[in-house]
Design an enzyme around this catalytic site. Sequence first.
Site, PDB file in Angstrom:
ATOM      1  N   ARG A 147       0.855  -1.183   0.000  1.00  0.00           N
ATOM      2  CA  ARG A 147       0.000   0.000   0.000  1.00  0.00           C
ATOM      3  C   ARG A 147       0.890   1.231   0.000  1.00  0.00           C
ATOM      4  O   ARG A 147       1.910   1.257   0.692  1.00  0.00           O
ATOM      5  CB  ARG A 147      -0.849  -0.045   1.272  1.00  0.00           C
ATOM      6  CG  ARG A 147      -1.704   1.173   1.486  1.00  0.00           C
ATOM      7  CD  ARG A 147      -2.479   1.056   2.787  1.00  0.00           C
ATOM      8  NE  ARG A 147      -2.090   2.123   3.674  1.00  0.00           N
ATOM      9  CZ  ARG A 147      -2.875   2.616   4.639  1.00  0.00           C
ATOM     10  NH1 ARG A 147      -4.078   2.115   4.840  1.00  0.00           N
ATOM     11  NH2 ARG A 147      -2.454   3.569   5.419  1.00  0.00           N
ATOM     12  N   TYR A 159      -3.449  11.747   5.639  1.00  0.00           N
ATOM     13  CA  TYR A 159      -3.675  10.470   6.309  1.00  0.00           C
ATOM     14  C   TYR A 159      -2.564   9.471   5.965  1.00  0.00           C
ATOM     15  O   TYR A 159      -2.129   9.386   4.821  1.00  0.00           O
ATOM     16  CB  TYR A 159      -5.030   9.868   5.885  1.00  0.00           C
ATOM     17  CG  TYR A 159      -5.064   8.393   6.140  1.00  0.00           C
ATOM     18  CD1 TYR A 159      -5.228   7.910   7.442  1.00  0.00           C
ATOM     19  CD2 TYR A 159      -4.829   7.484   5.122  1.00  0.00           C
ATOM     20  CE1 TYR A 159      -5.177   6.564   7.702  1.00  0.00           C
ATOM     21  CE2 TYR A 159      -4.777   6.128   5.374  1.00  0.00           C
ATOM     22  CZ  TYR A 159      -4.950   5.675   6.669  1.00  0.00           C
ATOM     23  OH  TYR A 159      -4.874   4.342   6.926  1.00  0.00           O
ATOM     24  N   ASP A 210      -5.260   3.917   0.229  1.00  0.00           N
ATOM     25  CA  ASP A 210      -6.392   4.193   1.116  1.00  0.00           C
ATOM     26  C   ASP A 210      -6.788   5.668   0.990  1.00  0.00           C
ATOM     27  O   ASP A 210      -5.982   6.554   1.285  1.00  0.00           O
ATOM     28  CB  ASP A 210      -5.955   3.887   2.565  1.00  0.00           C
ATOM     29  CG  ASP A 210      -7.117   3.848   3.539  1.00  0.00           C
ATOM     30  OD1 ASP A 210      -8.206   4.315   3.179  1.00  0.00           O
ATOM     31  OD2 ASP A 210      -6.918   3.349   4.676  1.00  0.00           O
ATOM     32  N   HIS A 212      -9.312   6.848   2.693  1.00  0.00           N
ATOM     33  CA  HIS A 212      -9.764   7.117   4.062  1.00  0.00           C
ATOM     34  C   HIS A 212     -11.010   7.998   4.154  1.00  0.00           C
ATOM     35  O   HIS A 212     -11.035   9.004   4.887  1.00  0.00           O
ATOM     36  CB  HIS A 212      -8.613   7.710   4.898  1.00  0.00           C
ATOM     37  CG  HIS A 212      -8.547   7.124   6.271  1.00  0.00           C
ATOM     38  ND1 HIS A 212      -8.955   7.808   7.394  1.00  0.00           N
ATOM     39  CD2 HIS A 212      -8.147   5.908   6.707  1.00  0.00           C
ATOM     40  CE1 HIS A 212      -8.794   7.037   8.449  1.00  0.00           C
ATOM     41  NE2 HIS A 212      -8.315   5.877   8.062  1.00  0.00           N
ATOM     42  N   GLU A 236      -9.139   2.014  -1.312  1.00  0.00           N
ATOM     43  CA  GLU A 236      -9.883   1.699  -0.090  1.00  0.00           C
ATOM     44  C   GLU A 236     -10.679   2.919   0.391  1.00  0.00           C
ATOM     45  O   GLU A 236     -10.187   4.052   0.304  1.00  0.00           O
ATOM     46  CB  GLU A 236      -8.841   1.303   0.967  1.00  0.00           C
ATOM     47  CG  GLU A 236      -9.406   0.968   2.310  1.00  0.00           C
ATOM     48  CD  GLU A 236      -8.285   0.676   3.303  1.00  0.00           C
ATOM     49  OE1 GLU A 236      -7.179   0.266   2.886  1.00  0.00           O
ATOM     50  OE2 GLU A 236      -8.525   0.878   4.500  1.00  0.00           O
ATOM     51  N   GLU A 262     -13.604  -1.373   6.990  1.00  0.00           N
ATOM     52  CA  GLU A 262     -12.861  -1.528   8.250  1.00  0.00           C
ATOM     53  C   GLU A 262     -13.641  -0.979   9.434  1.00  0.00           C
ATOM     54  O   GLU A 262     -13.376  -1.361  10.560  1.00  0.00           O
ATOM     55  CB  GLU A 262     -11.473  -0.882   8.152  1.00  0.00           C
ATOM     56  CG  GLU A 262     -11.504   0.621   8.030  1.00  0.00           C
ATOM     57  CD  GLU A 262     -10.117   1.238   7.916  1.00  0.00           C
ATOM     58  OE1 GLU A 262      -9.251   0.641   7.275  1.00  0.00           O
ATOM     59  OE2 GLU A 262      -9.934   2.330   8.483  1.00  0.00           O
ATOM     60  N   ARG A 283     -13.566  -5.355   4.076  1.00  0.00           N
ATOM     61  CA  ARG A 283     -12.466  -5.191   5.039  1.00  0.00           C
ATOM     62  C   ARG A 283     -12.879  -5.361   6.500  1.00  0.00           C
ATOM     63  O   ARG A 283     -12.108  -5.006   7.403  1.00  0.00           O
ATOM     64  CB  ARG A 283     -11.822  -3.813   4.827  1.00  0.00           C
ATOM     65  CG  ARG A 283     -10.907  -3.856   3.635  1.00  0.00           C
ATOM     66  CD  ARG A 283     -10.154  -2.604   3.393  1.00  0.00           C
ATOM     67  NE  ARG A 283      -9.515  -1.974   4.520  1.00  0.00           N
ATOM     68  CZ  ARG A 283      -8.415  -2.413   5.114  1.00  0.00           C
ATOM     69  NH1 ARG A 283      -7.825  -3.506   4.701  1.00  0.00           N
ATOM     70  NH2 ARG A 283      -7.898  -1.734   6.130  1.00  0.00           N
ATOM     71  N   GLU A 339      -4.269  -7.196   5.677  1.00  0.00           N
ATOM     72  CA  GLU A 339      -3.387  -6.074   6.039  1.00  0.00           C
ATOM     73  C   GLU A 339      -2.502  -6.486   7.211  1.00  0.00           C
ATOM     74  O   GLU A 339      -2.974  -7.098   8.164  1.00  0.00           O
ATOM     75  CB  GLU A 339      -4.243  -4.867   6.442  1.00  0.00           C
ATOM     76  CG  GLU A 339      -3.422  -3.652   6.861  1.00  0.00           C
ATOM     77  CD  GLU A 339      -4.303  -2.445   7.210  1.00  0.00           C
ATOM     78  OE1 GLU A 339      -5.497  -2.639   7.508  1.00  0.00           O
ATOM     79  OE2 GLU A 339      -3.781  -1.316   7.176  1.00  0.00           O
ATOM     80  N   TRP A 402     -12.252  12.191   8.717  1.00  0.00           N
ATOM     81  CA  TRP A 402     -10.821  11.861   8.872  1.00  0.00           C
ATOM     82  C   TRP A 402     -10.541  10.541   8.217  1.00  0.00           C
ATOM     83  O   TRP A 402     -11.334   9.634   8.266  1.00  0.00           O
ATOM     84  CB  TRP A 402     -10.424  11.804  10.352  1.00  0.00           C
ATOM     85  CG  TRP A 402      -8.963  11.415  10.453  1.00  0.00           C
ATOM     86  CD1 TRP A 402      -7.892  12.212  10.161  1.00  0.00           C
ATOM     87  CD2 TRP A 402      -8.434  10.137  10.810  1.00  0.00           C
ATOM     88  NE1 TRP A 402      -6.733  11.504  10.306  1.00  0.00           N
ATOM     89  CE2 TRP A 402      -7.041  10.224  10.698  1.00  0.00           C
ATOM     90  CE3 TRP A 402      -9.016   8.919  11.184  1.00  0.00           C
ATOM     91  CZ2 TRP A 402      -6.189   9.149  10.969  1.00  0.00           C
ATOM     92  CZ3 TRP A 402      -8.191   7.845  11.462  1.00  0.00           C
ATOM     93  CH2 TRP A 402      -6.782   7.968  11.358  1.00  0.00           C
TER      94      TRP A 402
END
Length: 402
Positions: A147, A159, A210, A212, A236, A262, A283, A339, A402
């Site tokens: 990643r 991030y 990602d 995020h 992601e 996630e 995830r 991950e 975030w």
Amino acid sequence: MKIVSAEVIITCPGRNFVTLKIRTEDGVHGLGDATLNGRELAVASYLRDHVCPMLIGRDASRIEDTWQLLYKGAYWRRGPVTMSAIGAVDMALWDILGKSTGMPLYKLLGGASRTGVMVYGHATGRDIPEALDEFARYAEAGYQAIRIQSGVPNMRSVYGVSKGGGTYEPATKGRVDEQYWSTEKYLDFAPKLFEAVRERFGFDHHLLHDAHHRLTPIEAARLGKAVEPYRLFWIEDPTPAENQAAFRLIRQHTVTPIAVGEIFNSIWDCKQLIEEQLIDYIRATLTHAGGITHLKRIADLASLYQVRTGCHGASDLSPVCMGAALHFDLAIPNFGVQEYMGYPEEALEVFPHAWTKDGGLMHPGEAPGHGVEIDEKLAARYPYDPAYLPVARLDDGTLWNW
Ligand code: GCO
Ligand code: MG
């Protein structure tokens, strides 16, 4: 297999972890991870005050019935605190079942479907050259999947990039850090980052990234389309996923694969995403999504739609979760990638583990149960130290995702 005790252990070897330890009358114990980054004590209290007393006297081998009891019996369903608590109990009970039958967890789940678990590591840098050098280090170490995250020019923070060198840790001790975000700057920059990776390393590695939760659906569609030539393994969390239908818009515009989940804690959070084939990787994790019993249900639903797993494995999930996840990954038919962000050295000492790692391939080991223990004496040397995830604001101060 009567349960005689259930206790919560909180420790901070480099970062905070909450562990549930369940013991049976036969002297067998099982461990479950109950860590919810930044809200650790809420889950600890949920377990200590409400769940542990209910467990005493129950048959530890009644894993499904205990899951149903904790889920339906609370009346108030789902949510990260409830589901992390249920996840910890479930993980500990599967650990006990493994130990009392002498079998590693992956065998109880149907046996190995592959020889090892492909994990991805995090290459991060303050700028493209630094991120590429990190990428090179992972490639040399044998990772097939990497990643990449990089600082964005003229953006004050971003991030996924560590503050002062060293490993990336999102939580800040004692306070909520404020970071800044500009979608315009990011969208202009991201394709250049992937282009630089492919130019230097070619197409031999799986390339992950990602976003995020920072983009709107149409911005995510634009990003996916722009980066198609670099053939990413996944983007992601391109946009927040509370509104699952929003992903239809992304799908209409791009074939870049998408990974989400996630922060999900139940099958209901991803039912539409999976059934409408709006994502490619799910995830959700063992800890936050109700343990092995519930994540298996999610993975089975996903397998009907050719959606594969890509379990969250940030360092804020404890080594107990990682150990159990590796068994899960080894056994299920629709595994995609796992991950592995790694752990501070002291965390690995507090949690002795049976897993092995060879480059970018991991194996859960052959120890009965999930193969992760806790050194309680050592754990006691690292008392709880409150830390919180940051928030992101736009340049004009508006609170963002975030
Ligand atoms: C990831 C995640 C993490 C989360 C963290 C929050 O893909 O690994 O996005 O970096 O931000 O787990 O606690
Ligand atoms: Mg993420």
